[in-house]
Enzyme design. Structure first.
Site, PDB file in Angstrom:
ATOM      1  N   GLY A   1      22.312  -5.050 -48.081  1.00  0.00           N
ATOM      2  CA  GLY A   1      20.951  -4.553 -48.058  1.00  0.00           C
ATOM      3  C   GLY A   1      20.456  -4.419 -49.485  1.00  0.00           C
ATOM      4  O   GLY A   1      21.220  -4.542 -50.444  1.00  0.00           O
ATOM      5  N   TYR A   2      19.173  -4.141 -49.609  1.00  0.00           N
ATOM      6  CA  TYR A   2      18.538  -4.063 -50.919  1.00  0.00           C
ATOM      7  C   TYR A   2      17.940  -2.687 -51.158  1.00  0.00           C
ATOM      8  O   TYR A   2      17.137  -2.201 -50.358  1.00  0.00           O
ATOM      9  CB  TYR A   2      17.456  -5.147 -51.056  1.00  0.00           C
ATOM     10  CG  TYR A   2      18.086  -6.502 -51.173  1.00  0.00           C
ATOM     11  CD1 TYR A   2      18.418  -7.017 -52.412  1.00  0.00           C
ATOM     12  CD2 TYR A   2      18.422  -7.238 -50.036  1.00  0.00           C
ATOM     13  CE1 TYR A   2      19.055  -8.238 -52.527  1.00  0.00           C
ATOM     14  CE2 TYR A   2      19.060  -8.452 -50.139  1.00  0.00           C
ATOM     15  CZ  TYR A   2      19.371  -8.951 -51.392  1.00  0.00           C
ATOM     16  OH  TYR A   2      20.012 -10.155 -51.501  1.00  0.00           O
TER      17      TYR A   2
END
Length: 155
Positions: free
Chosen positions: A28-29
């Site tokens: 994820g970011y």
């Protein structure tokens, strides 16, 4: 450290028969802006935090910093990430003097398979296997950070 990388689509899955390594990746970011992407990744039994800068004009090079972190910390950081997690299996295939990392995506990006190769210079040559398709290095839609916000299924 500067990362020099080229990306390609895949014609078929024949690369799987020659893969010497395979890992599930969930990522994820924390930030997906191109000027500074901050990625959290679980790869197999390891956790990583990665920061990447914006690509240069050619699209081949950019700053990358990566640090291994404890898995439990990576799992906690994943809970803080922007929407649109990436779920994929990475296959590693040695061709000549290089290793191709081939990502087969799942979930919102199902049906997409991309090969990446890291090079020591932007002009370095490499052997191209028969399963390697069109180059997409310059197409930002194939960046994982883009795919997390604009899944392949919506193209």
């Amino acid at each position: 450290m500067i990362e020099i990388e080229r990306k390609f689509l895949i014609k078929n899955d024949s690369f799987k028969t020659t893969a010497f390594l395979q890992n599930h990746i969930a990522q994820g970011y924390l930030s997906s802006v191109p000027e500074r992407t901050v990625r959290v990744r679980l790869k197999g039994e390891n956790g990583f935090l990665t920061i990447k800068g914006i690509s240069n004009e050619s699209g081949l090079s950019r700053f990358e910093w990566e640090k291994e972190i404890p898995v439990d910390e990576a799992k906690e950081l994943l809970k803080l990430c922007e929407k649109g997690a990436i779920d994929k299996t990475r296959f590693e295939v040695k061709i000549g003097n290089h290793v191709f990392e081939i990502d087969e995506f799942y979930g919102e990006n199902e049906g997409l398979t991309i090969a990446e190769i890291e090079l020591s210079s932007e002009t370095e040559t490499f052997e191209k296997p028969s399963w390697l398709g069109a180059e997409v290095t310059h197409d930002k839609r194939y960046y994982n950070s883009y795919l997390s916000n604009n899944p392949y299924k919506n193209w």
